[in-house]
Design an enzyme around this catalytic site. Structure first.
Site, mmCIF file in Angstrom:
data_model
loop_
_atom_site.group_PDB
_atom_site.id
_atom_site.type_symbol
_atom_site.label_atom_id
_atom_site.label_comp_id
_atom_site.label_asym_id
_atom_site.label_seq_id
_atom_site.Cartn_x
_atom_site.Cartn_y
_atom_site.Cartn_z
ATOM 1 N N GLU A 279 -0.779 -5.396 11.307
ATOM 2 C CA GLU A 279 -0.512 -4.543 12.478
ATOM 3 C C GLU A 279 0.762 -4.988 13.189
ATOM 4 O O GLU A 279 1.541 -4.155 13.659
ATOM 5 C CB GLU A 279 -1.695 -4.569 13.447
ATOM 6 N N ASP A 360 2.447 -4.614 5.027
ATOM 7 C CA ASP A 360 1.786 -5.575 4.135
ATOM 8 C C ASP A 360 2.728 -6.729 3.790
ATOM 9 O O ASP A 360 2.323 -7.895 3.757
ATOM 10 C CB ASP A 360 1.339 -4.880 2.835
HETATM 11 ZN ZN LIG Z 1 -1.046 -0.163 8.568
#
Ligand SMILES: [Zn+2]
Length: 417
Positions: A279, A360
């Site tokens: 996030e 990611d």
């Molecule tokens: Zn995401």
């Protein structure tokens, strides 16, 4: 038949059939892979969980197809079927056509009718599909309480906004669309700022994170990433659903981190840390701003187009509308545009998936990639998200890349701290 009527009908048929075709492909693909867990997930996801995900996906996609077909019928009823014209004419008996009161009454009526048509689908999704797979935690009472609050908020925010837009359209001359756009941008930014503070607490309770170990871990992560936040909160999302999530809200100094209680129950602290690092990646790579910039750009284009269409008699006539008011033009436009704009869907999805890969990659740098991979497997399993989507369906709709692809990338990612 007017050429635009034909263009509208063709676009509606193509869009609806494309959506139905994609749904059928998706259901077939998932069914064809129902009997075996994909090799990269053997030992991590059980066959029982895999089959539950397949059935859940099929059920949800099935409701979606009925909704798509019903949506097309309702759109036709509103436009060529004369629905919008009848509503406008109905209000003309009480209010002066073209006046603000008439415009607002018309817009609210259309919104309420739309909401009534959506209601059975919402109820079915929540109390049949979600309940059947063990996700729903809402009572009927809470559902309708939420609905009442949303309707009230819609009125409180929507009516002044609509009034403002109608006023700008009436007084700003040919360049009204530019002023409406500026108003829309200002409203969106204000809404995004106030949403976590004023609106979300109406629906959920937020408590500061108590777990000291987890808190320490997260504060450590924030420091490592050079990040400040205005607090760590746990949201009681388990009141409504057992699906888990985590996210950031707010801008600038008012940033808050929200963890769903369902996520905390299910993931180990290192996994929560990895999810939060993902996030943080969205924030650090400015994904929120980039997405807003794209949406604002697209809406400027659409408003300019509406600015042109509003003066064209054929735009109303071809859609079986005789009343040429600004409110009618607005409603007609926002009903008809999605039919032509479906082509943008795969582009937006692609854009979103690129951001997920970037987030990611950021997470892999600032936390353990293996923890994020492990968390993803758990979340996929808990949410009964399919591991075997139809590739074309996924390319068109999915905001997140398929699990196998994300995990494969994480496994090759190199950590740096
Ligand atoms: Zn995401």
């Amino acid at each position: 038949m007017h050429p635009f009527t034909l263009a509208f009908l063709v676009a509606l048929a193509v869009t609806t059939l494309a959506q139905l075709w994609l749904a059928v492909r998706h259901i077939r693909h998932v069914a064809a892979h129902r009997d075996a867990v994909p090799p990269e997930f053997t030992g991590r996801i059980t066959i029982v969980a895999h089959q539950k995900a397949a059935d859940y996906t099929t059920a949800r996609t099935g409701v979606g197809t009925v909704e798509t077909a019903a949506g097309a019928v309702i759109l036709l009823a509103f436009t060529l079927g004369g629905g919008l014209q009848a509503i406008s004419a109905g209000w003309t008996r009480l209010l002066q056509t073209g006046g603000y009161a008439h415009g607002i009454a018309f817009i609210v009526t259309v919104a309420v009718i739309g909401g009534v048509f959506d209601l059975p689908f919402g109820l079915y999704r929540t109390f049949v599909v979600e309940a059947r797979y063990g996700f729903n935690r809402m009572t009927v009472r809470l559902y309708f309480l939420d609905l009442a609050k949303q309707a009230l908020l819609g009125l409180l925010l929507g009516v002044p906004l609509a009034l403002c837009v109608l006023w700008l359209m009436a007084v700003m001359g040919d360049a009204w669309w530019l002023y409406v756009w500026l108003t829309w941008v200002a409203f969106s930014l204000l809404y995004a700022m106030l949403h976590p503070i004023l609106i979300m607490p109406l629906f959920n309770r937020f408590t500061p994170l108590q777990d000291e170990t987890l808190k320490g871990r997260i504060e450590n992560l924030l420091a490592r990433c050079g990040f400040r936040s205005q607090g760590l909160f746990v949201m009681d999302s388990s009141r409504r659903s057992s699906h888990g999530n985590a996210y950031f809200t707010g801008f600038g100094r008012a940033k808050r981190i929200i963890l769903f209680d369902t996520l905390i129950d299910r993931l180990a602290p290192p996994e929560i840390e990895a999810v939060l690092a993902h996030e943080l990646g969205h924030f650090s790579r400015n994904h929120v701003w980039k997405r807003m910039a794209v949406l604002f750009g697209v809406s400027l284009g659409f408003l300019w187009l509406l600015g042109y269409l509003i003066g064209q008699d054929w735009f109303y006539g071809a859609l079986n509308v005789q009343t040429h008011t600004t409110a009618m033009a607005l409603v007609l436009f926002f009903m008809v545009v999605p039919v032509f704009a479906f082509l943008l869907q795969p582009l937006m999805s692609l854009y979103s998936r690129r951001h997920e890969f970037e987030a990611d990659a950021y997470a892999a740098q600032h936390a353990a990639a293996s923890d994020l991979a492990q968390a993803l497997v758990k979340l996929y399993q808990d949410n009964a998200a399919t591991l075997t989507p139809d590739p074309l369906h996924s390319a068109v709709y999915d905001s997140h890349p398929p699990a196998a692809l994300r995990i494969a990338r994480l496994q090759t990612a190199k950590g740096s701290c």
